[in-house]
Design a protein around this motif. Sequence first.
Motif, PDB file in Angstrom:
ATOM      1  N   GLY A 187       0.820  -1.207   0.000  1.00  0.00           N
ATOM      2  CA  GLY A 187       0.000   0.000   0.000  1.00  0.00           C
ATOM      3  C   GLY A 187       0.850   1.251   0.000  1.00  0.00           C
ATOM      4  N   GLU A 188       0.480   2.186   0.824  1.00  0.00           N
ATOM      5  CA  GLU A 188       1.115   3.508   0.828  1.00  0.00           C
ATOM      6  C   GLU A 188       2.543   3.442   1.354  1.00  0.00           C
ATOM      7  OE1 GLU A 188       0.293   8.005   2.658  1.00  0.00           O
ATOM      8  OE2 GLU A 188      -0.991   6.291   3.182  1.00  0.00           O
ATOM      9  N   VAL A 189       3.425   4.195   0.708  1.00  0.00           N
ATOM     10  CA  VAL A 189       4.814   4.320   1.149  1.00  0.00           C
ATOM     11  C   VAL A 189       4.957   5.630   1.924  1.00  0.00           C
ATOM     12  CG1 VAL A 189       7.224   4.483   0.407  1.00  0.00           C
ATOM     13  CG2 VAL A 189       5.621   3.023  -0.852  1.00  0.00           C
ATOM     14  N   PRO A 190       5.575   5.598   3.094  1.00  0.00           N
ATOM     15  CA  PRO A 190       5.684   6.830   3.886  1.00  0.00           C
ATOM     16  C   PRO A 190       6.439   7.924   3.140  1.00  0.00           C
ATOM     17  CG  PRO A 190       6.323   4.901   5.172  1.00  0.00           C
ATOM     18  CD  PRO A 190       6.170   4.439   3.770  1.00  0.00           C
ATOM     19  N   LYS A 191       5.946   9.118   3.234  1.00  0.00           N
ATOM     20  CA  LYS A 191       6.638  10.249   2.629  1.00  0.00           C
ATOM     21  C   LYS A 191       7.807  10.658   3.513  1.00  0.00           C
ATOM     22  CE  LYS A 191       2.539  12.107   0.307  1.00  0.00           C
ATOM     23  NZ  LYS A 191       1.628  13.276   0.162  1.00  0.00           N
ATOM     24  N   GLY A 192       8.932  10.951   2.871  1.00  0.00           N
ATOM     25  CA  GLY A 192      10.096  11.381   3.620  1.00  0.00           C
ATOM     26  C   GLY A 192      10.996  10.265   4.079  1.00  0.00           C
ATOM     27  N   ILE A 193      10.661   9.009   3.738  1.00  0.00           N
ATOM     28  CA  ILE A 193      11.515   7.896   4.130  1.00  0.00           C
ATOM     29  C   ILE A 193      12.782   7.914   3.294  1.00  0.00           C
ATOM     30  CG2 ILE A 193      10.674   6.090   2.549  1.00  0.00           C
ATOM     31  CD1 ILE A 193      10.529   4.286   5.076  1.00  0.00           C
ATOM     32  N   ARG A 194      13.897   7.523   3.888  1.00  0.00           N
ATOM     33  CA  ARG A 194      15.192   7.627   3.222  1.00  0.00           C
ATOM     34  C   ARG A 194      15.962   6.310   3.295  1.00  0.00           C
ATOM     35  NH1 ARG A 194      13.040  11.268   1.442  1.00  0.00           N
ATOM     36  NH2 ARG A 194      13.585  13.509   1.441  1.00  0.00           N
ATOM     37  N   ARG A 195      16.842   6.131   2.306  1.00  0.00           N
ATOM     38  CA  ARG A 195      17.718   4.957   2.283  1.00  0.00           C
ATOM     39  C   ARG A 195      18.589   4.942   3.541  1.00  0.00           C
ATOM     40  NH1 ARG A 195      22.767   3.127   0.980  1.00  0.00           N
ATOM     41  NH2 ARG A 195      22.895   1.317  -0.399  1.00  0.00           N
ATOM     42  N   GLY A 196      18.731   3.750   4.151  1.00  0.00           N
ATOM     43  CA  GLY A 196      19.559   3.606   5.340  1.00  0.00           C
ATOM     44  C   GLY A 196      18.824   3.845   6.642  1.00  0.00           C
ATOM     45  N   GLN A 197      17.582   4.279   6.570  1.00  0.00           N
ATOM     46  CA  GLN A 197      16.798   4.547   7.771  1.00  0.00           C
ATOM     47  C   GLN A 197      16.405   3.234   8.444  1.00  0.00           C
ATOM     48  OE1 GLN A 197      13.699   7.266   6.902  1.00  0.00           O
ATOM     49  NE2 GLN A 197      13.097   7.596   9.020  1.00  0.00           N
ATOM     50  N   THR A 198      16.434   3.196   9.769  1.00  0.00           N
ATOM     51  CA  THR A 198      16.082   1.996  10.529  1.00  0.00           C
ATOM     52  C   THR A 198      14.632   2.084  10.996  1.00  0.00           C
ATOM     53  OG1 THR A 198      18.361   1.701  11.285  1.00  0.00           O
ATOM     54  CG2 THR A 198      16.638   0.567  12.521  1.00  0.00           C
ATOM     55  N   LEU A 199      13.879   1.004  10.790  1.00  0.00           N
ATOM     56  CA  LEU A 199      12.475   0.933  11.188  1.00  0.00           C
ATOM     57  C   LEU A 199      12.295  -0.161  12.229  1.00  0.00           C
ATOM     58  CD1 LEU A 199      10.774   1.118   7.661  1.00  0.00           C
ATOM     59  CD2 LEU A 199      11.308   3.025   9.208  1.00  0.00           C
ATOM     60  N   GLN A 200      11.465   0.102  13.229  1.00  0.00           N
ATOM     61  CA  GLN A 200      11.109  -0.901  14.227  1.00  0.00           C
ATOM     62  C   GLN A 200       9.787  -1.536  13.801  1.00  0.00           C
ATOM     63  OE1 GLN A 200      11.134   1.294  17.914  1.00  0.00           O
ATOM     64  NE2 GLN A 200      13.324   0.961  18.210  1.00  0.00           N
ATOM     65  N   ILE A 201       9.851  -2.818  13.458  1.00  0.00           N
ATOM     66  CA  ILE A 201       8.732  -3.505  12.806  1.00  0.00           C
ATOM     67  C   ILE A 201       8.172  -4.576  13.740  1.00  0.00           C
ATOM     68  CG2 ILE A 201       8.057  -4.874  10.793  1.00  0.00           C
ATOM     69  CD1 ILE A 201      10.552  -3.644   9.395  1.00  0.00           C
ATOM     70  N   ARG A 202       6.864  -4.693  13.752  1.00  0.00           N
ATOM     71  CA  ARG A 202       6.177  -5.784  14.454  1.00  0.00           C
ATOM     72  C   ARG A 202       5.828  -6.838  13.404  1.00  0.00           C
ATOM     73  NH1 ARG A 202       4.446  -0.983  16.173  1.00  0.00           N
ATOM     74  NH2 ARG A 202       2.648  -0.969  14.765  1.00  0.00           N
ATOM     75  N   LEU A 203       6.610  -7.906  13.386  1.00  0.00           N
ATOM     76  CA  LEU A 203       6.447  -8.959  12.370  1.00  0.00           C
ATOM     77  C   LEU A 203       5.475 -10.009  12.883  1.00  0.00           C
ATOM     78  CD1 LEU A 203       7.281 -10.156   9.658  1.00  0.00           C
ATOM     79  CD2 LEU A 203       9.224 -11.241  10.809  1.00  0.00           C
ATOM     80  N   ALA A 204       4.322 -10.118  12.226  1.00  0.00           N
ATOM     81  CA  ALA A 204       3.261 -11.032  12.671  1.00  0.00           C
ATOM     82  C   ALA A 204       3.593 -12.471  12.297  1.00  0.00           C
ATOM     83  CB  ALA A 204       1.930 -10.625  12.050  1.00  0.00           C
ATOM     84  N   LEU A 205       3.425 -13.370  13.282  1.00  0.00           N
ATOM     85  CA  LEU A 205       3.628 -14.798  13.043  1.00  0.00           C
ATOM     86  C   LEU A 205       2.311 -15.566  12.994  1.00  0.00           C
ATOM     87  CD1 LEU A 205       6.687 -15.461  15.414  1.00  0.00           C
ATOM     88  CD2 LEU A 205       6.695 -14.848  12.984  1.00  0.00           C
ATOM     89  N   SER A 206       1.201 -14.894  13.254  1.00  0.00           N
ATOM     90  CA  SER A 206      -0.106 -15.557  13.211  1.00  0.00           C
ATOM     91  C   SER A 206      -1.169 -14.514  12.884  1.00  0.00           C
ATOM     92  CB  SER A 206      -0.416 -16.226  14.556  1.00  0.00           C
ATOM     93  OG  SER A 206      -0.622 -15.240  15.562  1.00  0.00           O
ATOM     94  N   ASP A 207      -2.376 -14.999  12.600  1.00  0.00           N
ATOM     95  CA  ASP A 207      -3.504 -14.101  12.374  1.00  0.00           C
ATOM     96  C   ASP A 207      -4.060 -13.636  13.719  1.00  0.00           C
ATOM     97  OD1 ASP A 207      -3.289 -14.442   9.644  1.00  0.00           O
ATOM     98  OD2 ASP A 207      -4.621 -16.196   9.649  1.00  0.00           O
ATOM     99  N   GLU A 208      -4.882 -12.599  13.686  1.00  0.00           N
ATOM    100  CA  GLU A 208      -5.516 -12.100  14.900  1.00  0.00           C
ATOM    101  C   GLU A 208      -6.630 -13.050  15.339  1.00  0.00           C
ATOM    102  OE1 GLU A 208      -6.858  -8.158  14.158  1.00  0.00           O
ATOM    103  OE2 GLU A 208      -4.857  -7.259  14.371  1.00  0.00           O
TER     104      GLU A 208
END
Length: 418
Positions: free
Chosen positions: A321-342
């Motif tokens: 979907g949408e890509v964040p505006k202002g995101i840059r190469r090399g930037q670190t993101l803290q991601i919640r990686l889902a291992l199951s459905d809700e």
Amino acid sequence: MDRAIKKKKWGAKRLLTIAGITALVLLIAGSFYFTSGKSRLNVNTERITISEIKKGTFQEFIPVNGVVLPITTIYLDATEGGRVEEKYVEDGAVMTKGQPIMRLSNTDLELSLVNQETSVFNLLTQMQISRNAAQQNTITKLTQMTDADNALTEAERVYRLNKHLYEQKAISLQEYKQALNDYNYKLEKKNLSRQVLRQDSVSVKQELDQAGQSYQRTQNALQLMRKKVGDLIVRAPVDGQLTSLDVEIGQNKNKGERLGQLDVLSGFKVRVDVDEHYISRIFTGLSGEFTFADKNYQLKITKVYTQVTSGRFQVDMEFAGEVPKGIRRGQTLQIRLALSDETQALLLPKGGFYQQTGGNWIFKLSENGSIAYKTDIQVGRQNPDYYEILQGLKPGDKVVTSSYENYGDMQELVLKKD
């Protein structure tokens, strides 16, 4: 006269004895009461964490860090080795396809090109000489064919004339036979000349074809050599941003050595490090979520690198979907990686109690909240915020979730406020 003195029934000594015996009995009774029941410990409620069991949406996920990268990166390697003579752009420049980046020099390669060009020129000259010789030989054969044809015509005329004269008894048989033999000889010679000319045409064609193929191969080799010399000028293979350019004028670069890379700016992906413990549960299509500028964005795993290094493996994720505006190469993101459905589940907030109990039991508060007693529970899945409760608790129950490190083998906690 002596008078008998009456002895007091409750003397001071007796009273002290009775009081001592009573105190001893009470002490023994109190000790028995407190040691025969459950072990208890007084706990200040301000020093513990009390959480409530709730039913809600549960999703198993792990927190991971990802680095923003271009969706496509093309590495620039030295196709041919050489000395850096010129740099046309600097690191970080936005390039267009075919734009020159740097120029290398390689005298051995350039000398080989000159030798190859000379070889092609010599071969072309030799081919021209051979073609001229073949043409001259063909002309000679055609001339011989013409002579044979003319001689045959004359021999045929004489033969027909002598035949008529012989039939009229005007000439002898000898003259007639001589004309006949000469005619047959000239006829055979013409046929032979025709066959020689035909074979010569085939031979010349084969020679020209072979020479042409040889010339084409030499031309291809020359073109390849010219391309190799042309590769000494390193150009951008696609549109993009030049990064990691590591060259200086005067520096020698070996063939195949990394010169830099070109990042295609058409989009981004996120390279994520994952603990090897989860390698069997990670596959393409899993989703993740992160927050950027107070807004949530979705990611999906598109590629899994199964090679494990230092206890971790990597995956590539792309924006769903949408890509964040202002995101840059090399930037670190803290991601919640889902291992199951809700799913809907009983939720127990995480806390320090788990280290002592292993999730097998917990201190549950009584209805009036004055006592917390041991209760067996069964814990299922978990995420960084909650445990999933499978058995032992119900919605609305309150439990102590802080550390049990100082409680020893206590069965109950007496909760008090200062």
